[in-house]
Design a protein around this motif. Structure first.
Motif, mmCIF file in Angstrom:
data_model
loop_
_atom_site.group_PDB
_atom_site.id
_atom_site.type_symbol
_atom_site.label_atom_id
_atom_site.label_comp_id
_atom_site.label_asym_id
_atom_site.label_seq_id
_atom_site.Cartn_x
_atom_site.Cartn_y
_atom_site.Cartn_z
ATOM 1 N N GLU A 39 6.184 -1.736 -4.825
ATOM 2 C CA GLU A 39 7.502 -1.527 -4.597
ATOM 3 C C GLU A 39 7.860 -0.849 -5.782
ATOM 4 O O GLU A 39 8.750 0.113 -5.595
ATOM 5 C CB GLU A 39 8.176 -2.833 -4.351
ATOM 6 N N GLU A 40 7.595 -1.231 -6.958
ATOM 7 C CA GLU A 40 8.052 -0.285 -8.241
ATOM 8 C C GLU A 40 7.757 1.198 -8.303
ATOM 9 O O GLU A 40 8.319 1.886 -8.718
ATOM 10 C CB GLU A 40 7.508 -1.143 -9.452
ATOM 11 N N ARG B 58 5.247 4.765 3.027
ATOM 12 C CA ARG B 58 6.800 4.762 2.553
ATOM 13 C C ARG B 58 6.885 6.117 1.951
ATOM 14 O O ARG B 58 7.948 6.745 2.286
ATOM 15 C CB ARG B 58 6.743 3.872 1.473
#
Ligand code: SAM
Ligand code: SF4
Length: 346
Positions: A64-65, A100
């Motif tokens: 996510e980071e 993503r």
């Protein structure tokens, strides 16, 4: 004399006004390389020692980071992202990251690419294509199974070739990366070029760079590409191709085959004036130059102060981006930079 800064084009004033990524030397940063892991399933002799130690997992950026940082760079003008490593396909959740970031292709991001050793490409090729990747670079330093195993210490040539052809069949354009190694694969380089022409791949030849300690003396293996080029141009019809990537590569077309030959010569060619890239390591450091230790800690900034602190750290990085690298291979006992290529992301 150097070439002009990479990208002082009509859009530059707008980008500056919008918080775009312009360094202290007037170069526009459009290209982010991300090392998604420093781990690897091979141990190429010029890249890492047999007993390489890796970063503790607790220090690594969460997926996510990585995505948040990458998306911030896209918002600020980066148009190309390359995922690398270590071996990117050994990170278990890399598919989620590709999916993503792939959503940004055509929406700010012109291109999402990957550099891989190919060992796991057969399993991933279709997913990479489905996520929006259109090109992959695959490392291949020999077409001889025994020499391939020797250079990589563990590699199985058939497995990597399987990955390369799976990528092609999935619709990915393939560029082969070959490190030119004196006394190892130097005799094979014309055959590797002929093989890439036969299969419709591009080829980049790379000079060994003095990054990190390995078990061998790199000076012995350093093969200047000027020498390789003289040999190849006697055998192939090579014509200069104007393509530039903002990096240390110069390109040639191979006859009318469609194959593009790139020579990546950081030690014998000056490319820094046109540098358009920065690199994010798997533990969240932003390195401004492959050949320098200057870095800013984006992980600490993001965890400590969110997006505003991340932006401030990125701005600081741009201010300290060095004008040029410090590479030399001249018998010095220590590498120019202690970090391995696998940490910074090649
Ligand atoms: N594991 C993947 C691979 O091998 O393609 C991606 C990471 S690897 C660090 C990226 C590229 O850097 C590869 O093409 C590799 O051959 C090259 N490389 C690694 N160490 C190098 C060095 N010291 N000098 C020049 N190229 C190097
Ligand atoms: Fe692994 Fe790539 Fe380094 Fe080889 S060059 S050891 S495959 S990271």
């Amino acid at each position: 004399m150097g070439s002009p800064p990479n990208d002082i084009d009509a859009r530059t004033p707008d980008r500056l006004a919008m918080g775009g990524l312009v360094d202290a030397h007037g170069r526009v940063v459009r290209y982010l390389r991300i090392s998604v892991t420093d781990r690897c399933d091979l141990r190429c002799r010029y890249c890492m020692a047999e007993t390489m130690t890796f970063l503790p997992r607790s220090e690594l950026l969460a997926l996510e980071e990585i995505a948040i940082i990458a998306e911030r760079f896209i918002a600020r003008g980066v148009t190309k992202i390359r995922l690398s490593g270590g071996e990117p396909l050994v990170r278990r959740d890399v598919g989620d990251l590709v999916a993503r970031l792939g959503r940004h292709v055509g929406r700010g991001l012109d291109e999402l690419t990957m550099t891989t050793n190919g060992t796991r490409l057969a399993d991933h090729a279709q997913c990479l294509h489905a996520a929006g990747i259109r090109r992959v670079n695959v490392s291949l330093d020999s077409l001889d199974p025994a020499l391939f195993r020797h250079i990589t210490r563990h590699g199985d040539l058939a497995q990597v070739l399987g990955g390369i052809f799976a990528a092609r069949d999935a619709g990915l354009r393939v560029k082969i990366n070959t490190v030119a190694l004196r006394g190892l694969n130097e005799h094979e380089l014309p055959d590797i070029l002929a093989w890439t022409v036969e299969h419709g791949f591009d080829l980049s030849l790379i000079e060994t760079m003095p990054l990190g300690e390995v078990d061998e003396d790199r000076t012995d293996r350093f093969l200047p590409l000027t020498e390789v080029f003289a040999d190849l141009s006697a055998r192939f019809a090579l014509t200069r191709d104007a393509h530039r990537s903002g990096g240390p590569a110069r390109y040639w077309s191979v006859g009318d085959s469609g194959t593009r030959l790139g020579l990546i010569s950081p030690l014998t060619a000056n490319f820094c004036d046109g540098c358009n890239r920065v690199r994010l390591t798997t533990d969240g450091k932003l390195y401004l130059c492959l050949g320098h230790d200057d870095q800013v800690d984006l992980k600490a900034a993001l965890r400590g102060g969110g997006i505003p602190a991340l932006d401030a750290a990125i701005d600081h990085g741009l201010r300290i981006k060095p004008a040029a690298h410090d590479f030399r291979i001249d018998g010095a006992t220590a590498p120019a930079v202690a970090r391995h290529m696998s940490v910074t992301g090649g």
